[in-house]
Write a protein that holds these residues in place. Sequence first.
Motif, PDB file in Angstrom:
ATOM      1  N   PRO A   1       2.456   1.372  -6.500  1.00 32.88           N
ATOM      2  CA  PRO A   1       2.181   0.125  -7.267  1.00 32.88           C
ATOM      3  C   PRO A   1       2.071   0.803  -8.748  1.00 32.88           C
ATOM      4  O   PRO A   1       2.319   1.817  -9.460  1.00 32.88           O
ATOM      5  CB  PRO A   1       1.162  -0.065  -7.278  1.00 32.88           C
ATOM      6  CG  PRO A   1       0.585   0.701  -6.013  1.00 32.88           C
ATOM      7  CD  PRO A   1       1.757   2.259  -5.745  1.00 32.88           C
TER       8      PRO A   1
ATOM      9  N   ALA B   1       1.181  -4.254  -9.405  1.00 32.83           N
ATOM     10  CA  ALA B   1       0.029  -4.893  -8.900  1.00 32.83           C
ATOM     11  C   ALA B   1       0.108  -5.498 -10.573  1.00 32.83           C
ATOM     12  O   ALA B   1      -0.281  -4.868 -11.294  1.00 32.83           O
ATOM     13  CB  ALA B   1      -0.766  -3.309  -9.265  1.00 32.83           C
TER      14      ALA B   1
ATOM     15  N   ALA C   1      -4.674 -12.053  -4.962  1.00 31.38           N
ATOM     16  CA  ALA C   1      -4.990 -11.146  -3.758  1.00 31.38           C
ATOM     17  C   ALA C   1      -4.489 -12.644  -2.733  1.00 31.38           C
ATOM     18  O   ALA C   1      -4.296 -12.315  -1.679  1.00 31.38           O
ATOM     19  CB  ALA C   1      -5.602 -10.761  -3.272  1.00 31.38           C
TER      20      ALA C   1
ATOM     21  N   LYS D   1      -1.098  -7.596  -4.736  1.00 29.77           N
ATOM     22  CA  LYS D   1      -2.040  -6.631  -5.325  1.00 29.77           C
ATOM     23  C   LYS D   1      -2.739  -7.227  -6.395  1.00 29.77           C
ATOM     24  O   LYS D   1      -1.966  -7.525  -7.319  1.00 29.77           O
ATOM     25  CB  LYS D   1      -1.226  -5.637  -5.347  1.00 29.77           C
ATOM     26  CG  LYS D   1      -0.473  -4.801  -4.132  1.00 29.77           C
ATOM     27  CD  LYS D   1       0.228  -2.688  -4.289  1.00 29.77           C
ATOM     28  CE  LYS D   1       1.305  -3.317  -4.273  1.00 29.77           C
ATOM     29  NZ  LYS D   1       2.446  -3.933  -4.291  1.00 29.77           N
TER      30      LYS D   1
ATOM     31  N   SER E   1      -6.491  -5.184  -4.761  1.00 35.30           N
ATOM     32  CA  SER E   1      -6.371  -3.618  -3.703  1.00 35.30           C
ATOM     33  C   SER E   1      -6.768  -2.302  -4.753  1.00 35.30           C
ATOM     34  O   SER E   1      -6.953  -1.114  -4.090  1.00 35.30           O
ATOM     35  CB  SER E   1      -4.723  -4.054  -4.097  1.00 35.30           C
ATOM     36  OG  SER E   1      -4.238  -4.682  -3.472  1.00 35.30           O
TER      37      SER E   1
END
Length: 217
Positions: free
Chosen positions: A53, A81, A98, A103, A124
């Motif tokens: 990520p 993310a 989300a 993420k 996350s």
Amino acid sequence: MKFFVDTADVAAIRELNDLGMVDGVTTNPSLILKSGRNILEVTKEICDMVSGPVSAEVVASEAKEMIAEGLHLAQIAPNIAVKVPLTWDGLTACKALASEGHKVNVTLCFSPAQALLAAKAGASFISPFIGRLDDIHLDGLDLIEDIRVIYDNYDYRTEILAASIRSVNHVIDCAKIGADVVTAPPAIIKAMANHVLTDKGLEQFNSDWAKTGQKIL
Ligand code: E4P
């Protein structure tokens, strides 16, 4: 423990990534400024290099705009993310993003109460800032401990991403507490290899080796 690198410096990320030290990357507006690069271009470059990520932060203050920015950032690559601040609007954006399968890393967390809200909003990652709490004479590690207990009590899947790391000891203390991830500047990850007794021992071995008059190659 997962290591994220807290920088937008592509060369520094590459050096650590080539050694298998990089499980992800975090950036923020200050790090983008420091890089001197365009956010979309540099983030794409990082996402292409790192498989884990890569956090890219929104800058709007209202949920609707945060969501729009987040969706735009998420288009950069599948491993983005979206990073949103721990405000009520940020939590609203977190829930919306989300719910669409993105993420979300909720950043600027300074209390267990904030971390609990982020987990309930489907984050996350939660990013508690240790160093900035230490800066005002509070204990950042206490926050990591409290969040670990709360998340474990209720089996929240949100990962604790310890941030604002200022020392090697911070990394080790976070690992002992059980933070899922630590995001540290490249210099701190590299400093983890240093030990004065390693240097001293090597000096002695080199000196003794020279006296043998031998060569390996
Ligand atoms: C984390 O995601 C932040 O980018 C970072 O760790 C902040 O660290 P600082 O307090 O050293 O700026």
